[in-house]
Design a protein around this motif. Sequence first.
Motif, mmCIF file in Angstrom:
data_model
loop_
_atom_site.group_PDB
_atom_site.id
_atom_site.type_symbol
_atom_site.label_atom_id
_atom_site.label_comp_id
_atom_site.label_asym_id
_atom_site.label_seq_id
_atom_site.Cartn_x
_atom_site.Cartn_y
_atom_site.Cartn_z
ATOM 1 N N UNK A 1 0.833 -1.183 0.000
ATOM 2 C CA UNK A 1 0.000 0.000 0.000
ATOM 3 C C UNK A 1 0.877 1.246 0.000
ATOM 4 N N UNK A 2 0.539 2.207 -0.864
ATOM 5 C CA UNK A 2 1.322 3.440 -0.929
ATOM 6 C C UNK A 2 1.371 4.097 0.439
ATOM 7 N N UNK B 1 -17.914 -0.842 -12.817
ATOM 8 C CA UNK B 1 -16.866 -1.423 -13.649
ATOM 9 C C UNK B 1 -15.484 -1.325 -13.016
ATOM 10 N N UNK B 2 -15.388 -0.715 -11.840
ATOM 11 C CA UNK B 2 -14.094 -0.603 -11.162
ATOM 12 C C UNK B 2 -13.646 -1.982 -10.694
ATOM 13 N N UNK B 3 -12.401 -2.312 -11.005
ATOM 14 C CA UNK B 3 -11.834 -3.609 -10.620
ATOM 15 C C UNK B 3 -11.480 -3.574 -9.131
ATOM 16 N N UNK B 4 -11.951 -4.540 -8.338
ATOM 17 C CA UNK B 4 -11.667 -4.508 -6.897
ATOM 18 C C UNK B 4 -10.225 -4.850 -6.528
ATOM 19 N N UNK B 5 -9.442 -5.365 -7.474
ATOM 20 C CA UNK B 5 -8.064 -5.748 -7.165
ATOM 21 C C UNK B 5 -7.200 -4.514 -6.922
ATOM 22 N N UNK B 6 -6.124 -4.643 -6.136
ATOM 23 C CA UNK B 6 -5.239 -3.504 -5.879
ATOM 24 C C UNK B 6 -4.765 -2.849 -7.171
ATOM 25 N N UNK B 7 -4.675 -1.520 -7.156
ATOM 26 C CA UNK B 7 -4.289 -0.751 -8.338
ATOM 27 C C UNK B 7 -2.842 -0.291 -8.194
#
Length: 469
Positions: free
Chosen positions: A232-233, A286-292
């Motif tokens: 995580x940033x 449509x947002x992907x739940x995986x970490x970005x």
Amino acid sequence: MTVRVRFAPSPTGMFHVGGARSALQNWIFAKQQGGVFVLRVEDTDAARNKPEWTEGILSALEWIGIARDTYEGPYFQSAYAGEHRAAAGRLHDAGRAYYCDCTREAVQARTGSQYQGYDGFCRDRGLPPGEGRALRFRTPDEGTTVVVDLIRGEPTFENKLIEDFVIARGDGSPVFLLANVVDDMTMGITHVIRAEEHLPNTPKQQLLWDALGVKPPVWAHVPVVVNEKRQKLSKRRDKVALEAYRDEGYLAAAMRNYLMLLGWAPSGDREIVPWSVIEEEFRLAEVNPSPAFFDEKKLRAFNGEYIRALPVDEFVAACRPWLTGTGTIAPPPWQPEEFDADAFAAVAPLAQTRIAVLSEIVPNVDFLFLADPLIDEAAWAKAMKEGAAELLDAAVAGYTALESWDAESLKSTLEAVGAERGLKLGKAQAPVRVAVTGRTVGLPLFESLEVLGRERTLARLRAARLRLV
């Protein structure tokens, strides 16, 4: 029903890029629904809050395109302390909360573990309010709490695994969980779009909404933003401040385009698209739940594309803070009176294709505005090898004799000087470039010499030759 969303940052530091992403998503969703975007500053951490951080939030939002006349607020959480205390009192009066005087050490002694949650010891003791007594929410013993989430489906939490959590401290001040819920109720928030890290708090907050007799909002937890190691940033470890990217010379348009791609993508095989397309096509579902993955190299490439797409006059204007040292930008290595706007305008089209962030304009053009070039000693050692002195002498002679001081004449002259010594142009121009600009790489050499002018070019070549004596 009017859709109302909120962005609720804390003024405790620089503006996080992950927060900027959430703000943009909320703002676009509100616009799509004909709704309202609310800015709420959660300023109850008096020890860490600073007025300049609040102003930083406002200016950062404006920089990425969320202008102050496009949202409601800012509201300040500290102004709603009365509502928070009143809600805590209602929960206690309704039997949904109770006072507890247990210390952490006492709980650990009873449970035999520092990791086990609160054991409900004070549930039925009937303690009145008093100094040092926290107010705990009475979590239902049975059943489940289902969080309906536009991105994550329906995460389900067993109530028996949710401890009786604190909603007000021993001094009566509310904790984040309660204050956040009451603020959202007070402001009529219908949709809560926020970072995934808040998901574990959501069943507790939903229980509070239910206990206070108000329908919970629609939830949407966007993916956590991570670095290249998939961590995580963190502001302690990573470059996360939006202001830092702004001051380095990233364009707002490039930044907001890139931020919107963290977990979502427009239709087709496209990434760099007009903002109007993003506003039209973005869908929370449509947002992907995986970490970005926040890829700074990719952002840099994005920014370079945006810089190259600017009309030249806009590029010149965008570079000006770095050339004049205005605003938050560090001053350049030349004095204000040494900056020549006409000279910069002449080389701007050449520089525009070579930089990825605006701050890079300075080392590309500093040779034009300094009395003497800033010599990179490593570049000097690489370029000024055997034969460099004689080549510089020949270049000075050839350039002195030129009738027309233009890029093509300068190039052909040096080509001839190099050919006499069995050197291709690339090898022949290295000593000249370092003598004139101080570096081995930079803008096209002969166009640069044309702008620099005959007198200054010859003076620098002669000075370099003397250094080689």
